[in-house]
Design a protein around this motif. Structure first.
Motif, PDB file in Angstrom:
ATOM      1  N   ARG A 397      30.395 -29.948 -59.260  1.00  0.00           N
ATOM      2  CA  ARG A 397      30.161 -29.502 -60.465  1.00  0.00           C
ATOM      3  C   ARG A 397      30.590 -28.017 -60.701  1.00  0.00           C
ATOM      4  NH1 ARG A 397      25.481 -28.128 -63.778  1.00  0.00           N
ATOM      5  NH2 ARG A 397      25.758 -28.460 -65.777  1.00  0.00           N
ATOM      6  N   TYR A 398      29.706 -27.328 -59.987  1.00  0.00           N
ATOM      7  CA  TYR A 398      29.995 -25.821 -60.120  1.00  0.00           C
ATOM      8  C   TYR A 398      31.459 -25.369 -59.845  1.00  0.00           C
ATOM      9  CZ  TYR A 398      25.109 -24.908 -61.226  1.00  0.00           C
ATOM     10  OH  TYR A 398      23.575 -24.756 -61.540  1.00  0.00           O
ATOM     11  N   ASP A 399      31.936 -26.199 -58.750  1.00  0.00           N
ATOM     12  CA  ASP A 399      33.350 -25.658 -58.319  1.00  0.00           C
ATOM     13  C   ASP A 399      33.808 -27.129 -57.776  1.00  0.00           C
ATOM     14  OD1 ASP A 399      35.386 -25.089 -57.280  1.00  0.00           O
ATOM     15  OD2 ASP A 399      34.790 -23.013 -56.436  1.00  0.00           O
ATOM     16  N   SER A 400      34.767 -27.660 -58.603  1.00  0.00           N
ATOM     17  CA  SER A 400      35.322 -28.813 -58.021  1.00  0.00           C
ATOM     18  C   SER A 400      36.317 -29.098 -57.010  1.00  0.00           C
ATOM     19  CB  SER A 400      36.044 -29.529 -59.493  1.00  0.00           C
ATOM     20  OG  SER A 400      36.969 -28.821 -60.061  1.00  0.00           O
ATOM     21  N   ARG A 401      36.556 -27.894 -56.690  1.00  0.00           N
ATOM     22  CA  ARG A 401      37.374 -27.873 -55.397  1.00  0.00           C
ATOM     23  C   ARG A 401      36.588 -28.373 -54.112  1.00  0.00           C
ATOM     24  NH1 ARG A 401      38.896 -22.101 -54.354  1.00  0.00           N
ATOM     25  NH2 ARG A 401      36.624 -21.750 -54.991  1.00  0.00           N
ATOM     26  N   LEU A 402      35.458 -28.276 -54.309  1.00  0.00           N
ATOM     27  CA  LEU A 402      34.677 -28.530 -53.065  1.00  0.00           C
ATOM     28  C   LEU A 402      34.191 -30.073 -53.084  1.00  0.00           C
ATOM     29  CD1 LEU A 402      32.232 -25.189 -52.832  1.00  0.00           C
ATOM     30  CD2 LEU A 402      34.479 -25.696 -51.980  1.00  0.00           C
ATOM     31  N   GLU A 403      33.900 -30.319 -51.675  1.00  0.00           N
ATOM     32  CA  GLU A 403      33.806 -31.895 -51.630  1.00  0.00           C
ATOM     33  C   GLU A 403      32.436 -32.158 -50.994  1.00  0.00           C
ATOM     34  OE1 GLU A 403      37.208 -33.348 -49.127  1.00  0.00           O
ATOM     35  OE2 GLU A 403      38.484 -32.840 -50.847  1.00  0.00           O
ATOM     36  N   GLY A 404      31.802 -33.447 -51.314  1.00  0.00           N
ATOM     37  CA  GLY A 404      30.693 -33.861 -50.792  1.00  0.00           C
ATOM     38  C   GLY A 404      30.759 -35.230 -50.407  1.00  0.00           C
ATOM     39  N   TYR A 405      29.403 -35.707 -49.739  1.00  0.00           N
ATOM     40  CA  TYR A 405      29.499 -36.958 -49.414  1.00  0.00           C
ATOM     41  C   TYR A 405      28.013 -37.692 -49.771  1.00  0.00           C
ATOM     42  CZ  TYR A 405      33.390 -35.793 -46.194  1.00  0.00           C
ATOM     43  OH  TYR A 405      34.390 -35.329 -45.757  1.00  0.00           O
ATOM     44  N   ASP A 406      28.240 -38.874 -50.363  1.00  0.00           N
ATOM     45  CA  ASP A 406      26.834 -39.298 -50.818  1.00  0.00           C
ATOM     46  C   ASP A 406      26.730 -40.450 -49.880  1.00  0.00           C
ATOM     47  OD1 ASP A 406      26.597 -37.740 -52.896  1.00  0.00           O
ATOM     48  OD2 ASP A 406      27.214 -39.195 -54.384  1.00  0.00           O
ATOM     49  N   THR A 407      25.160 -40.925 -49.516  1.00  0.00           N
ATOM     50  CA  THR A 407      24.757 -42.046 -48.722  1.00  0.00           C
ATOM     51  C   THR A 407      25.322 -43.420 -49.536  1.00  0.00           C
ATOM     52  OG1 THR A 407      22.636 -42.016 -49.937  1.00  0.00           O
ATOM     53  CG2 THR A 407      23.081 -40.856 -47.560  1.00  0.00           C
ATOM     54  N   ASP A 408      25.200 -43.313 -50.864  1.00  0.00           N
ATOM     55  CA  ASP A 408      25.602 -44.607 -51.749  1.00  0.00           C
ATOM     56  C   ASP A 408      27.052 -44.163 -52.342  1.00  0.00           C
ATOM     57  OD1 ASP A 408      25.741 -46.606 -53.414  1.00  0.00           O
ATOM     58  OD2 ASP A 408      24.428 -45.929 -54.760  1.00  0.00           O
ATOM     59  N   ALA A 409      28.162 -44.807 -51.931  1.00  0.00           N
ATOM     60  CA  ALA A 409      29.452 -44.571 -52.303  1.00  0.00           C
ATOM     61  C   ALA A 409      29.702 -45.259 -53.659  1.00  0.00           C
ATOM     62  CB  ALA A 409      30.455 -44.754 -51.321  1.00  0.00           C
ATOM     63  N   ALA A 421      25.157 -26.510 -53.273  1.00  0.00           N
ATOM     64  CA  ALA A 421      24.772 -26.479 -51.695  1.00  0.00           C
ATOM     65  C   ALA A 421      25.469 -25.179 -50.887  1.00  0.00           C
ATOM     66  CB  ALA A 421      24.849 -27.835 -51.006  1.00  0.00           C
ATOM     67  N   SER A 422      26.698 -25.130 -51.346  1.00  0.00           N
ATOM     68  CA  SER A 422      27.538 -24.243 -50.473  1.00  0.00           C
ATOM     69  C   SER A 422      27.169 -22.614 -50.609  1.00  0.00           C
ATOM     70  CB  SER A 422      29.180 -24.328 -51.010  1.00  0.00           C
ATOM     71  OG  SER A 422      29.222 -23.384 -52.224  1.00  0.00           O
ATOM     72  N   VAL A 423      26.412 -22.198 -51.574  1.00  0.00           N
ATOM     73  CA  VAL A 423      25.809 -20.826 -51.777  1.00  0.00           C
ATOM     74  C   VAL A 423      24.259 -20.691 -51.833  1.00  0.00           C
ATOM     75  CG1 VAL A 423      27.868 -20.366 -53.149  1.00  0.00           C
ATOM     76  CG2 VAL A 423      25.885 -21.316 -54.512  1.00  0.00           C
ATOM     77  N   GLN A 424      23.520 -21.752 -51.906  1.00  0.00           N
ATOM     78  CA  GLN A 424      22.151 -21.897 -52.149  1.00  0.00           C
ATOM     79  C   GLN A 424      21.483 -21.034 -50.747  1.00  0.00           C
ATOM     80  OE1 GLN A 424      20.028 -25.412 -52.221  1.00  0.00           O
ATOM     81  NE2 GLN A 424      18.043 -24.548 -52.884  1.00  0.00           N
ATOM     82  N   GLY A 425      21.618 -21.378 -49.683  1.00  0.00           N
ATOM     83  CA  GLY A 425      21.262 -21.015 -48.624  1.00  0.00           C
ATOM     84  C   GLY A 425      21.602 -19.433 -48.184  1.00  0.00           C
TER      85      GLY A 425
END
Length: 554
Positions: A397-409, A421-425
């Motif tokens: 959502r913040y950056d639509s270039r980045l991809e994620g994986y859900d347990t429920d597709a 998640a890419s910046v929080q830590g």
């Protein structure tokens, strides 16, 4: 464990009934009993135990309810001491960084400033200020007050991502770094052309309400506005910066706050700003609120859907060439045929509907059947889940270039935002390390990076209507015709899309003579556009030029 005498006359020990009060004596008088010597002895033992029990009860009751002291005033338990009032704190350190082979020396101040209301402490607000060393005339040196949004966000993102003298080492395109993380000198720091003060609103960062003050009074549009404005006024007093050119820089909800502050500071404190930098802006919440009866966002998000589909190679060949060409075609369709179709609603003919469905599929990379099922209205959450569903992936959502994986597709929305998640830590770890080591500010309390403790956020001022501060910005620019505004946007931002920013600017209602005081810049990145190195470079260059135009020539 206490002995209790309840309202029913039952004596209890640890909740267990011993005997009813007074019942033993009444029953003894009621019945004549013939006692043997053995029974007499047993009775004597029981009477001795009974008397001992009464004495024990009397002692415990005396301990729990001591006699009234001399003077007649009842004894009261010692009251807990009130927490001490907050005080200003600061850690001042000296630093230097290398930029293009030249040394930039500066002073950093990390601390809290206690703001007051009704002549008593109201809140303790944390900040980090950077001032260039060797400046003799502050009337020629700008000062910028910067903050992020949320609501509930600290200023860490602009601080360690874009404007401060240090920033997080990310991948060249903003990829998530591998821990342990690192801070590096920021060659794009805005300190080159302005002093900086990063403000954490109350309940974020180390900022807290004063003892006795309710947190909730800061968790809303009005309280937030008043407290940040008071911080800016008080800091200007303490640092003797009333004569400096003044700027604001905000990101996300921080752009909402900054736009409202432009009028509030003018009306309440006589502070006239030279300029405002709005990064990933939202001034009119109607433009981003997917709600029944509000068709506006569906059209305004479309060009960002197109940019995202282009990046993930989901567009047809005739659109998969240049990004600008694809985005331009999407803008035109969104503002014309698509907007008209949404306006028609159920009156749209079957032929018109078929044409719109076909073009939406072409511009989004989604199937025509999915667009039909969505009734031509694809929300941001549905888009981020659907675009790469065939690969069991989501987009950020913040950056639509980045991809994620859900347990429920098979779900209808992503389970998390991979771009956050890419910046929080990295930002959490590095700020906590940096503020305590390099800046020397010690605190055991948690630094609230992005917190939900401010929820629910109050928009009472805008009850029964969408939040819209565009009018406040327009009024400030009208009363202060020297005020200039720079808006930086990312093509892949699905939180505050660029076409929504364009729509808001075109509806400000400014006089033609002031229309050129607002400018937009674009970059191929997301909400936190500065995570991409080339966009950080571009932001720095645009801001440097903007400040030069907003400050009067000597």
């Amino acid at each position: 464990m206490a002995i209790q005498d309840d309202q029913h006359g039952v004596v209890r020990f640890g909740g267990r009934q011993i005997f009813p009060r007074g019942k033993f004596m009444k029953e003894s008088l009621k019945h004549r009993i013939t006692l043997t010597w053995a029974s007499k002895g047993m009775l004597a033992m029981r009477l001795m135990a009974f008397v001992g029990g009464l004495l024990t009860i009397s002692v415990l009751q005396a301990q729990e309810h001591p006699p009234t002291p001399a003077g007649g005033a009842p004894h009261e338990a010692t009251a807990q001491p009130a927490p001490p009032p907050p005080v200003d704190t600061s850690s001042i350190t000296k630093h230097s960084i290398q930029i293009n082979g030249k040394s930039l020396a500066y002073t950093a101040t990390a601390g809290t400033l206690v703001i007051q209301k009704d002549a008593k402490p109201w809140a303790s607000m944390f900040y980090v200020a950077y001032t260039l060393d060797g400046v003799q005339d502050f009337s020629k040196r700008p000062i910028t007050f910067a903050f992020n949004g949320g609501p509930g966000s600290s200023s860490v993102w602009l601080h360690l991502g874009a404007l401060g003298p240090k920033h997080i080492a990310m991948g060249t395109d903003g990829e998530q770094p591998r821990p342990p993380y690192h801070l590096v000198d920021n060659e794009d720091t805005a300190l080159q052309f302005t002093d900086l003060v990063f403000i954490d609103p109350v309940t974020t960062g180390f900022s807290r309400a004063a003892p006795g003050e309710k947190d909730t009074q800061f968790h809303g549009f009005d309280g937030d506005l008043q407290s940040v404005a008071e911080f800016i006024r008080l800091y200007s007093v303490r640092a003797e910066r009333w004569g400096s050119p003044k700027f604001l820089a905000g990101e996300s909800y921080g752009t909402t706050r900054a736009s409202a502050l432009s009028q509030y500071l003018l009306d309440n404190h006589g502070i006239y700003l030279n300029g405002i930098t709005l990064i990933s802006s939202v001034l009119n919440f109607e433009t981003i609120s997917f709600a029944p009866g509000n068709d506006l966002p569906f059209a305004l998000f479309l060009p960002t859907y197109t940019a995202t589909a282009w990046y993930h190679k989901k567009l047809p060949k005739d659109l998969q060439g240049e990004l600008e060409k694809a985005v331009g075609e999407s803008r035109r369709f969104a503002g014309n045929e698509y907007a008209a179709a949404l306006m028609k609603g159920d009156k749209l003919t079957a032929t018109e509907r078929s044409s719109v469905v076909h073009e939406l599929a072409r511009l989004t990379g989604l199937s025509e059947s999915f667009i039909e099922e969505c009734n031509l209205r694809v929300s941001e959450a549905r888009f981020t889940k659907e675009l790469l569903r065939d690969q069991r992936k989501t987009v950020g959502r913040y950056d639509s270039r980045l991809e994620g994986y859900d347990t429920d597709a098979a779900g209808d929305r992503p389970q998390y935002d991979p771009s956050y998640a890419s910046v929080q830590g990295a930002y959490t770890a590095m700020f906590n390390e940096y503020v305590r080591t390099e800046l020397g500010y010690k605190s055991d309390q948690p630094y609230e990076i992005l917190t939900d403790k401010v929820d629910p956020w109050s928009y009472e001022k805008f009850q029964n209507r969408y939040v819209n501060v565009a009018g406040m910005l327009r009024d400030a620019m009208t009363q202060n015709p020297n005020l200039r505004v720079m808006i930086a946007t990312g093509y892949y931002d699905l939180a505050t899309p660029f076409f929504a920013a364009e729509y808001t600017v075109s509806h400000l209602g400014l006089e033609p003579s002031l229309s050129n005081h607002v400018g937009l810049t674009y970059c191929e990145a997301g909400h936190m556009l500065y995570t991409k190195k080339s966009c950080l470079d571009s932001l720095h260059g645009s801001m440097a030029d903007f400040y030069q135009k907003a400050i009067p020539a000597p």
